[in-house]
Write a protein that holds these residues in place. Structure first.
Motif, short mmCIF file in Angstrom:
data_model
loop_
_atom_site.label_atom_id
_atom_site.label_comp_id
_atom_site.label_asym_id
_atom_site.label_seq_id
_atom_site.Cartn_x
_atom_site.Cartn_y
_atom_site.Cartn_z
N GLY A 136 0.82 -1.21 0.00
CA GLY A 136 0.00 0.00 0.00
C GLY A 136 0.85 1.25 0.00
O GLY A 136 2.01 1.23 0.40
N SER A 137 0.26 2.33 -0.47
CA SER A 137 0.96 3.61 -0.47
C SER A 137 0.87 4.25 0.91
O SER A 137 -0.08 4.03 1.66
N THR A 138 1.87 5.07 1.23
CA THR A 138 1.85 5.84 2.47
C THR A 138 1.99 7.32 2.12
O THR A 138 2.67 7.68 1.16
N TYR A 139 1.34 8.14 2.93
CA TYR A 139 1.32 9.57 2.64
C TYR A 139 1.67 10.37 3.89
O TYR A 139 1.37 9.97 5.01
N GLY A 140 2.31 11.48 3.65
CA GLY A 140 2.63 12.42 4.71
C GLY A 140 2.27 13.82 4.25
O GLY A 140 1.47 14.00 3.33
N GLN A 141 2.90 14.81 4.85
CA GLN A 141 2.62 16.17 4.44
C GLN A 141 3.84 17.05 4.65
O GLN A 141 4.70 16.76 5.48
N VAL A 142 3.91 18.10 3.84
CA VAL A 142 4.98 19.09 3.95
C VAL A 142 4.35 20.39 4.44
O VAL A 142 3.37 20.87 3.86
N ASP A 143 4.89 20.94 5.50
CA ASP A 143 4.37 22.17 6.10
C ASP A 143 5.34 23.31 5.81
O ASP A 143 6.48 23.29 6.28
N ILE A 144 4.89 24.29 5.03
CA ILE A 144 5.73 25.44 4.71
C ILE A 144 5.17 26.66 5.44
O ILE A 144 4.03 27.08 5.20
N SER A 145 5.96 27.21 6.35
CA SER A 145 5.55 28.38 7.12
C SER A 145 6.02 29.65 6.44
O SER A 145 7.07 29.68 5.80
N THR A 146 5.23 30.70 6.58
CA THR A 146 5.63 32.00 6.05
C THR A 146 6.35 32.79 7.14
O THR A 146 5.96 32.73 8.31
N HIS A 147 7.39 33.50 6.76
CA HIS A 147 8.18 34.28 7.69
C HIS A 147 8.18 35.75 7.25
O HIS A 147 7.93 36.06 6.09
N GLU A 148 8.49 36.62 8.20
CA GLU A 148 8.40 38.05 7.94
C GLU A 148 9.77 38.67 7.73
O GLU A 148 10.73 38.38 8.46
N MET A 149 9.87 39.51 6.72
CA MET A 149 11.04 40.35 6.50
C MET A 149 10.64 41.80 6.73
O MET A 149 9.52 42.19 6.37
N ALA A 150 11.52 42.57 7.33
CA ALA A 150 11.20 43.97 7.60
C ALA A 150 12.44 44.83 7.42
O ALA A 150 13.57 44.38 7.69
N THR A 151 12.23 46.04 6.98
CA THR A 151 13.30 47.00 6.85
C THR A 151 12.69 48.39 6.80
O THR A 151 11.47 48.53 6.78
N TYR A 152 13.53 49.39 6.82
CA TYR A 152 13.02 50.75 6.66
C TYR A 152 14.02 51.57 5.87
O TYR A 152 15.21 51.27 5.83
N VAL A 153 13.51 52.60 5.23
CA VAL A 153 14.32 53.49 4.41
C VAL A 153 14.07 54.92 4.88
O VAL A 153 12.91 55.34 5.03
N ASP A 154 15.14 55.66 5.13
CA ASP A 154 15.04 57.06 5.51
C ASP A 154 15.23 57.94 4.27
O ASP A 154 16.23 57.79 3.55
N VAL A 155 14.28 58.82 4.04
CA VAL A 155 14.33 59.72 2.88
C VAL A 155 14.29 61.15 3.40
O VAL A 155 13.49 61.48 4.28
N SER A 156 15.15 62.00 2.86
CA SER A 156 15.19 63.38 3.32
C SER A 156 13.92 64.12 2.93
O SER A 156 13.30 63.84 1.90
N GLN A 157 13.55 65.07 3.78
CA GLN A 157 12.37 65.86 3.51
C GLN A 157 12.53 66.66 2.23
O GLN A 157 11.58 66.86 1.48
N ARG A 158 13.74 67.11 1.95
CA ARG A 158 13.99 67.86 0.72
C ARG A 158 13.74 67.00 -0.51
O ARG A 158 13.21 67.47 -1.52
N LEU A 159 14.16 65.74 -0.44
CA LEU A 159 13.94 64.85 -1.57
C LEU A 159 12.44 64.65 -1.82
O LEU A 159 11.98 64.62 -2.96
N LEU A 160 11.68 64.51 -0.74
CA LEU A 160 10.24 64.33 -0.88
C LEU A 160 9.57 65.57 -1.46
O LEU A 160 8.57 65.48 -2.17
N GLU A 161 10.14 66.74 -1.14
CA GLU A 161 9.55 67.98 -1.63
C GLU A 161 9.95 68.31 -3.06
O GLU A 161 9.34 69.19 -3.69
N ASP A 162 10.96 67.62 -3.56
CA ASP A 162 11.45 67.90 -4.91
C ASP A 162 10.58 67.16 -5.92
O ASP A 162 10.68 65.95 -6.06
#
Length: 389
Positions: free
Chosen positions: A170-196
């Motif tokens: 007979g055949s046997t079956y299992g399962q694969v569990d793939i979890s999602t993970h979080e990546m995070a970062t931040y970017v600093d932008v000058s106020q002058r650049l935003l105003e340009d």
């Protein structure tokens, strides 16, 4: 009704006919007026002013002369305009319509979803910088985990005599569990650049985020240990490997080594397989020749846009892989589409923070993504390890 009146006239009942017609007309007028009043009452109760306004705008738009848009028409959508306004000036400068167009959920969500145009630009950068996405199967999920059923054992048949006992299989079956993970970062932008106004702030922020997320996920998909991040292909113990015969090089006959590794993969996966290694390893492979014919194992693309090949199969360069060296695993070959799965849980979210670094004249943009990756069919791949046995 006039025919009816004429008929009465022919019978000599002209006065009666006139009375009947007058009564019928009065009843009809009363019925129409009653219905009109009912419609007006219902319209007033439902307050269809917004609907009337929308219909007026639609009518105005339809009455405008038709204008054909060319391929270079880059008029931004309302959502994109709202997102740019959010990046430049924050939520305070947005009207209610713009806020609604970028709202992810309720006010407790704490952020806004990037527009479809913005997300597409970032994802494009990640695909170019994370080579594993070019080879593996990529999907999306709405949950934190993806469970895939997997066959772990096949039935075994036997030749039997006419009355011989049959063996249970007979055949046997299992399962694969793939979890999602979080990546995070931040970017600093000058106020002058935003105003340009001359600066395309979308492209600038997108490029920075694409670089960082690509660096993180490319490394995890290939060599990640699975702790708080995806488990990478080269870190998976179930992937078989071929020895080079030398602890720090590709061995005395590296061309033969590649051929052996190529045919160690089952034919089904081999015919769909690709090679993956970093630039320095690829440079060494390009110098290898067939001992008999003297032809290079590496072959350039026959036409523009086509991949380079080794033994007839495409080559993908991945800078996260090992260099040739002691106990290294610099090369992997196989069907990545069958072997590895990548699932995106959250494409990209952006949170504008104008306060944290305001004293430095900067605005901080926090970004996050959730992604998962895991091995589902290790037999489709073959690694090459620098080792004697």
């Amino acid at each position: 009704m006039q025919n009816f009146a004429n008929a009465l006239v022919r019978k000599g009942d002209e006065d009666d006919a006139s009375a009947i017609v007058t009564k019928a007309l009065d009843e009809l007028k009363t019925s129409v007026e009653t219905r009109i009043a009912a419609v007006e009452t219902k319209a007033a109760a439902n307050d269809n002013s917004k609907l009337v306004e929308r219909l007026d705008k639609l009518e105005t738009k339809l009455n405008r002369p038709a204008v054909l848009k060319g391929e270079n028409d880059n008029e931004p959508t309302a959502e994109r305009k709202a997102f740019v306004n959010y990046l430049r000036s924050g939520r305070e400068a947005m009207d209610a319509t713009e806020v609604k167009s970028l709202r992810v959920a309720d006010g407790t969500s704490g952020g806004f979803l990037a527009t479809s145009e913005f997300v597409a630009e970032v994802i494009k950068g990640i695909v170019e910088m994370s080579p594993i996405r070019q080879a593996a199967r990529v999907g999306s999920t709405a949950s934190g985990n993806v469970i895939l059923p997997k066959r772990t054992g096949r039935p075994t048949g036997y030749w039997v005599g006419e009355t011989a006992a049959r063996t249970e299989t007979g055949s046997t079956y299992g399962q694969v569990d793939i979890s999602t993970h979080e990546m995070a970062t931040y970017v600093d932008v000058s106020q002058r650049l935003l105003e340009d106004a001359a600066v395309n702030i979308e492209s600038e922020v997108a490029f920075d985020l694409a670089q960082e997320f690509a660096r993180l996920e490319a490394s995890a998909f290939m060599v990640g240990n699975g702790v708080g991040k995806p488990q990478g292909i080269m870190a998976h113990d179930d992937v078989a490997y071929s020895f080079t015969g030398n602890g720090s090089t590709l061995g005395s006959a590296p061309a033969d080594l590649l051929i052996d590794a190529f045919y160690a993969v089952p034919a089904y996966y081999r015919n769909r397989g690709v090679w993956m290694c970093n630039g320095s390893t690829l440079a060494a492979i390009r110098k290898l020749k067939d001992a008999g014919s003297g032809a290079y194992l590496w072959q350039p693309a026959l036409t523009a846009g086509q991949p380079e090949t080794i033994l007839g199969r495409p080559v993908i360069e991945d800078p996260t892989m090992d260099d040739v060296g002691s106990a290294a695993e610099p090369i992997v070959f196989g069907d990545f589409m069958s072997a590895y799965r990548i699932y995106d849980r959250v494409g990209l979210t952006i949170l504008r923070d104008p306060y944290t670094v305001a004293t430095s004249g900067l605005v901080r943009f926090h970004a996050r993504r959730r992604v998962g990756g895991g091995m589902v069919l290790a037999e489709a791949l073959r690694k090459i390890r620098c080792a004697t046995s």
